[in-house]
Write a protein that holds these residues in place. Structure first.
Motif, PDB file in Angstrom:
ATOM      1  N   UNK A   1      14.340  18.840  -1.443  1.00 39.72           N
ATOM      2  CA  UNK A   1      13.863  17.465  -1.369  1.00 39.72           C
ATOM      3  C   UNK A   1      14.966  16.534  -0.865  1.00 39.72           C
ATOM      4  N   UNK A   2      16.181  16.724  -1.356  1.00 39.82           N
ATOM      5  CA  UNK A   2      17.300  15.902  -0.879  1.00 39.82           C
ATOM      6  C   UNK A   2      17.526  16.102   0.613  1.00 39.82           C
ATOM      7  N   UNK A   3      17.396  17.333   1.079  1.00 39.56           N
ATOM      8  CA  UNK A   3      17.547  17.605   2.507  1.00 39.56           C
ATOM      9  C   UNK A   3      16.446  16.898   3.308  1.00 39.56           C
ATOM     10  N   UNK A   4      15.197  17.001   2.844  1.00 40.05           N
ATOM     11  CA  UNK A   4      14.094  16.295   3.508  1.00 40.05           C
ATOM     12  C   UNK A   4      14.407  14.805   3.615  1.00 40.05           C
ATOM     13  N   UNK A   5      14.773  14.203   2.495  1.00 43.63           N
ATOM     14  CA  UNK A   5      15.024  12.763   2.469  1.00 43.63           C
ATOM     15  C   UNK A   5      16.200  12.358   3.355  1.00 43.63           C
TER      16      UNK A   5
ATOM     17  N   UNK B   1      10.259  11.990  -0.387  1.00 39.36           N
ATOM     18  CA  UNK B   1       9.777  13.080  -1.221  1.00 39.36           C
ATOM     19  C   UNK B   1      10.542  13.047  -2.538  1.00 39.36           C
ATOM     20  N   UNK B   2       9.917  13.577  -3.572  1.00 40.11           N
ATOM     21  CA  UNK B   2      10.593  13.696  -4.856  1.00 40.11           C
ATOM     22  C   UNK B   2       9.924  14.803  -5.656  1.00 40.11           C
ATOM     23  N   UNK B   3      10.606  15.236  -6.709  1.00 41.89           N
ATOM     24  CA  UNK B   3      10.028  16.188  -7.655  1.00 41.89           C
ATOM     25  C   UNK B   3       9.690  15.435  -8.931  1.00 41.89           C
ATOM     26  N   UNK B   4       8.501  15.690  -9.480  1.00 40.65           N
ATOM     27  CA  UNK B   4       8.130  15.040 -10.735  1.00 40.65           C
ATOM     28  C   UNK B   4       8.762  15.783 -11.913  1.00 40.65           C
TER      29      UNK B   4
ATOM     30  N   UNK C   1       0.862  -1.182   0.000  1.00 46.75           N
ATOM     31  CA  UNK C   1       0.000   0.000   0.000  1.00 46.75           C
ATOM     32  C   UNK C   1       0.896   1.229   0.000  1.00 46.75           C
ATOM     33  N   UNK C   2       0.500   2.243  -0.767  1.00 43.80           N
ATOM     34  CA  UNK C   2       1.263   3.487  -0.791  1.00 43.80           C
ATOM     35  C   UNK C   2       0.339   4.671  -0.567  1.00 43.80           C
ATOM     36  N   UNK C   3       0.750   5.539   0.366  1.00 42.83           N
ATOM     37  CA  UNK C   3       0.090   6.830   0.595  1.00 42.83           C
ATOM     38  C   UNK C   3       0.799   7.841  -0.287  1.00 42.83           C
ATOM     39  N   UNK C   4       0.051   8.752  -0.912  1.00 44.97           N
ATOM     40  CA  UNK C   4       0.650   9.740  -1.812  1.00 44.97           C
ATOM     41  C   UNK C   4      -0.087  11.074  -1.702  1.00 44.97           C
ATOM     42  N   UNK C   5       0.698  12.148  -1.753  1.00 39.40           N
ATOM     43  CA  UNK C   5       0.149  13.496  -1.868  1.00 39.40           C
ATOM     44  C   UNK C   5       1.100  14.314  -2.730  1.00 39.40           C
ATOM     45  N   UNK C   6       0.551  15.117  -3.617  1.00 38.31           N
ATOM     46  CA  UNK C   6       1.375  15.947  -4.486  1.00 38.31           C
ATOM     47  C   UNK C   6       0.900  17.390  -4.486  1.00 38.31           C
ATOM     48  N   UNK C   7       1.817  18.281  -4.820  1.00 34.49           N
ATOM     49  CA  UNK C   7       1.535  19.713  -4.879  1.00 34.49           C
ATOM     50  C   UNK C   7       2.029  20.271  -6.196  1.00 34.49           C
ATOM     51  N   UNK C   8       1.530  21.454  -6.550  1.00 37.60           N
ATOM     52  CA  UNK C   8       2.106  22.175  -7.679  1.00 37.60           C
ATOM     53  C   UNK C   8       2.248  23.635  -7.292  1.00 37.60           C
ATOM     54  N   UNK C   9       2.985  24.376  -8.120  1.00 36.01           N
ATOM     55  CA  UNK C   9       3.217  25.805  -7.887  1.00 36.01           C
ATOM     56  C   UNK C   9       3.871  26.070  -6.534  1.00 36.01           C
ATOM     57  N   UNK C  10       4.945  25.362  -6.258  1.00 40.65           N
ATOM     58  CA  UNK C  10       5.711  25.609  -5.036  1.00 40.65           C
ATOM     59  C   UNK C  10       7.116  26.060  -5.415  1.00 40.65           C
ATOM     60  N   UNK C  11       7.861  26.503  -4.427  1.00 43.90           N
ATOM     61  CA  UNK C  11       9.249  26.905  -4.639  1.00 43.90           C
ATOM     62  C   UNK C  11      10.223  25.817  -4.202  1.00 43.90           C
ATOM     63  N   UNK C  12       9.745  24.598  -3.987  1.00 44.42           N
ATOM     64  CA  UNK C  12      10.589  23.508  -3.508  1.00 44.42           C
ATOM     65  C   UNK C  12      11.581  23.122  -4.608  1.00 44.42           C
TER      66      UNK C  12
END
Length: 148
Positions: A92-96, A104-107, A76-87
């Motif tokens: 993301x590497x720091x978060x991980x 976390x990753x960037x698409x 099972x995988x939980x997922x949430x995505x955003x757009x229009x951010x400054x990330x």
């Protein structure tokens, strides 16, 4: 004899209710269907909607999130995505590097996504699935705070 049969029937009925009440702590789930996942989420107070043959979505903390099934319902995988951010990828590497259990990753469009995975191999209890959902909520809060 009728009394004995009635008492026996009542005893069996009571035992079946007791075993159902304890099923959460003793029954191991190694595979889950999308309908069972959807039903579990509804029982936990969410309002899930099956979107296709491998995921359902619902709102958590005001955000639309998805639950995906993989490997024929054994993960099972939980997922949430955003757009229009400054990330950025550095963010993301720091978060991980700082957090375990959630990635976390960037698409391809540079939009951030948060995912948590749970493998059902070997079996999990329903309580473990509840704990997984609590972790998803916790990491969602942390990720949203971190992005702001």
């Amino acid at each position: 004899m009728k009394k004995f049969v009635c008492l026996l029937a009542v005893a069996i009925l009571c035992m079946s209710f007791c075993s159902a009440a304890f099923a959460d702590s003793t029954t191991l789930v190694e595979k889950i269907s999308l309908q069972d996942l959807n039903d579990f989420l509804a029982e936990e107070g969410y309002r899930p909607e099956i979107k296709d043959d491998r995921n359902c979505e619902f709102k958590l903390k005001g955000l639309i999130v998805q639950m995906f099934l993989y490997d024929d319902g054994t993960s099972v995988q939980f997922h949430c995505g955003w757009n229009n951010t400054d990330v950025t990828i550095e963010d993301v590497n720091k978060w991980n590097s700082e957090w375990r259990l959630a990635k976390a990753y960037l698409d391809d469009d540079g939009d951030p996504h948060l995912e948590l995975d749970m493998d059902l191999d070997g079996g999990i209890t329903v309580q473990r699935l509840r704990n997984f959902m609590k972790n998803c909520s916790l990491f969602l809060d942390k990720f949203v705070s971190w992005m702001n």
